[in-house]
Structure formats: structure tokens, C-alpha cells
Design a protein around this motif. Structure first.
Motif, short mmCIF file in Angstrom:
data_model
loop_
_atom_site.label_atom_id
_atom_site.label_comp_id
_atom_site.label_asym_id
_atom_site.label_seq_id
_atom_site.Cartn_x
_atom_site.Cartn_y
_atom_site.Cartn_z
N UNK A 199 4.70 4.93 7.69
CA UNK A 199 4.36 4.66 6.29
C UNK A 199 2.87 4.91 6.04
N UNK A 200 2.53 5.43 4.88
CA UNK A 200 1.11 5.63 4.56
C UNK A 200 0.40 4.30 4.36
N UNK A 229 -5.46 16.83 5.08
CA UNK A 229 -4.70 17.00 6.33
C UNK A 229 -3.76 15.83 6.58
N UNK A 230 -3.38 15.13 5.51
CA UNK A 230 -2.58 13.91 5.63
C UNK A 230 -1.19 14.20 6.19
N UNK A 231 -0.64 13.20 6.85
CA UNK A 231 0.72 13.28 7.37
C UNK A 231 1.71 13.56 6.22
N UNK A 232 2.80 14.22 6.57
CA UNK A 232 3.89 14.41 5.63
C UNK A 232 4.89 13.27 5.81
N UNK A 233 5.76 13.02 4.82
CA UNK A 233 6.68 11.88 4.90
C UNK A 233 7.63 11.91 6.10
N UNK A 262 -1.74 23.66 9.16
CA UNK A 262 -2.11 22.89 7.98
C UNK A 262 -2.77 21.56 8.35
N UNK A 263 -2.52 21.09 9.60
CA UNK A 263 -3.11 19.83 10.05
C UNK A 263 -4.42 20.04 10.82
#
Length: 244
Positions: A9-10, A111-115, A152-153
Motif C-alpha cells: 500500500x502507498x 519512480x513510484x511503485x505501481x499498484x 521506468x524505475x
């Protein structure tokens, strides 16, 4: 080859939160960890000295090879010297890491995580809104084999980050192979048994950042855990103590 290990979870950036604090600020309840004060941390002054292994010597000396074996059996952790990674490359990796975390929050969040995963910038293993949180931010990147890379990360700022990370993780791969060979020899196995076993396993990098906290005795930078890997190579980016 899949590198998926679930999702997370973010949560808010601890670095951004800490930047608003002063010495009188209250720590949000979700970060307060009673277990942080449960056990004192032993240090070298109390007679606990981390084993130091000379990798170059261990490759040709049975005595040093045996010392590595005892370190694995008795500690599961040791400091490695004469590992062959150029000092300039190590310093450059440390500098690029520091520069990345100096970026404004919105740039890091690019560069945030994807769901559906936890690769990228953000916390890991957060499964509920009630879960206690660590006092730290991180970015997780899979680096090898090249086929698993998701660029992308991979940060583009500082501009040298990608190149430095590629060269550093290549050097670490070589170190890992050497350590596994020495471990195999200590176990009485053919020196290539371990390296062949882990040959096609993915290599990942997790970069942790622990912001200053007004009350360090109430928080935990990274919850106690066991790494789900064959071997972890740790690079301490500064002289701030806290690893235990």
C-alpha cells in the motif's frame, strides 16, 4: 523470469514528514514502535566485534576460508575487505544515492511503485492501513539479468545514477560469485556448485534512506526481518550507526 513479490500500500514519504519536524514535534502514532526500546543494542565496546573477512586472502588461504565459514555459522554476517570493487566506484554509488534522496519529493515520486508490485520508490510489505510503519523511505530496483530490468524505475537524476548503478551491481555480482565459491569450498563442495545454483537468480537492489528523527528511541528504521535472498551484500552509505 518473474521478480514479483507482491505489492504494498502507498504511504507518505517519511523524508517529507521529517522535513517539517523540529525538536519539539510529536511523532505520528503510526510510527511509534514500543519494541524499539525493548532490547539494548550491543556494540564493539561490549566485546562484540563483527568478523572481518579478507576475500582476496580467503580465495587462497584455507585458514581465512575457515574463518568465513565460522562467521557464517556463528554470525550469519561479516564485514568484507579486499573485495575488489574499486573505491572510486563505491564512493560514486554513495554520492549518487545521496543526490537522489536530495531531489524534491515530486521528482522522486516519478519512480513510484505501481499498484501491482513494490519495485520503485516507496515502502514495501505494507498490507493494511492500521499497520505500524518504518521510519524510512526506499527505492527497490531489479538489476540482473538485464531481461528483468524495468527502466521506468531507474532514476535519471543525478544523470550518472543509471550508469553508476549498472557498473556497481556488475562489480557486486563478481564479489557474490567469489564469496559463494569460498563458502562452497568451506563446505567441502566443488567451488562452482554454489555459483551454478544461483547463476540465473535475479539480482535486486534496495536503497534505504532514514531521515533524522526527534526521538530515535521511539521509531525503527527497518523492521526486523530475514532477507528472502541467497546472499545480501550491504553497502553502508554513511557513518550513521544503527545496523544491528
Amino acid at each position: 523470469m518473474s521478480t514479483s513479490m507482491g505489492n504494498s500500500l502507498p504511504v507518505p514519504s517519511v523524508q517529507a514528514l521529517a522535513s517539517t519536524f523540529d525538536s519539539t514535534s510529536d511523532i505520528p502514532e503510526r510510527y511509534i514502535r514500543p519494541e524499539a526500546e525493548a532490547e539494548p543494542v550491543a556494540d564493539a565496546d561490549e566485546g562484540f566485534e563483527l568478523p572481518v573477512i579478507d576475500l582476496r586472502l580467503a580465495q587462497r588461504s584455507q585458514e581465512e576460508c575457515d574463518r568465513l565459514g565460522r562467521a557464517c555459522e556463528e554470525w550469519g554476517f561479516f564485514q568484507l575487505v579486499n573485495h575488489g570493487v574499486a573505491e572510486e566506484l563505491v564512493d560514486k554509488m554513495k554520492a549518487d544515492i545521496a543526490e537522489f534522496f536530495k531531489l524534491p519529493l515530486e521528482e522522486k515520486e516519478a519512480y513510484a511503485q505501481l499498484p501491482d508490485g513494490f519495485e520503485g520508490y516507496g515502502q514495501i510489505f505494507v498490507k493494511s492501513e492500521e499497520q505500524k510503519l518504518d521510519w524510512g523511505d526506499m527505492i527497490t530496483i531489479f538489476t540482473r539479468p538485464h531481461s528483468v530490468r524495468k527502466m521506468r524505475f531507474w532514476p535519471t537524476h543525478p544523470p550518472t545514477f543509471r550508469d553508476t548503478l549498472d557498473k556497481y551491481t556488475s562489480a557486486v555480482k563478481d564479489v557474490t560469485s567469489c564469496v559463494l565459491e569460498v563458502m562452497a569450498r568451506n563446505l567441502g563442495l566443488d567451488s562452482e556448485v554454489m555459483t551454478k545454483t544461483f547463476k540465473d537468480h535475479p539480482q535486486g537492489v534496495r536503497i534505504n534512506y532514514y531521515p533524522p528523527c526527534p526521538n530515535t528511541k521511539k521509531v525503527i528504521g527497518h523492521s526486523p526481518h530475514s532477507d528472502a535472498t541467497g546472499l545480501t551484500i550491504l553497502l553502508q552509505a554513511n557513518d550513521v550507526q544503527g545496523l544491528h
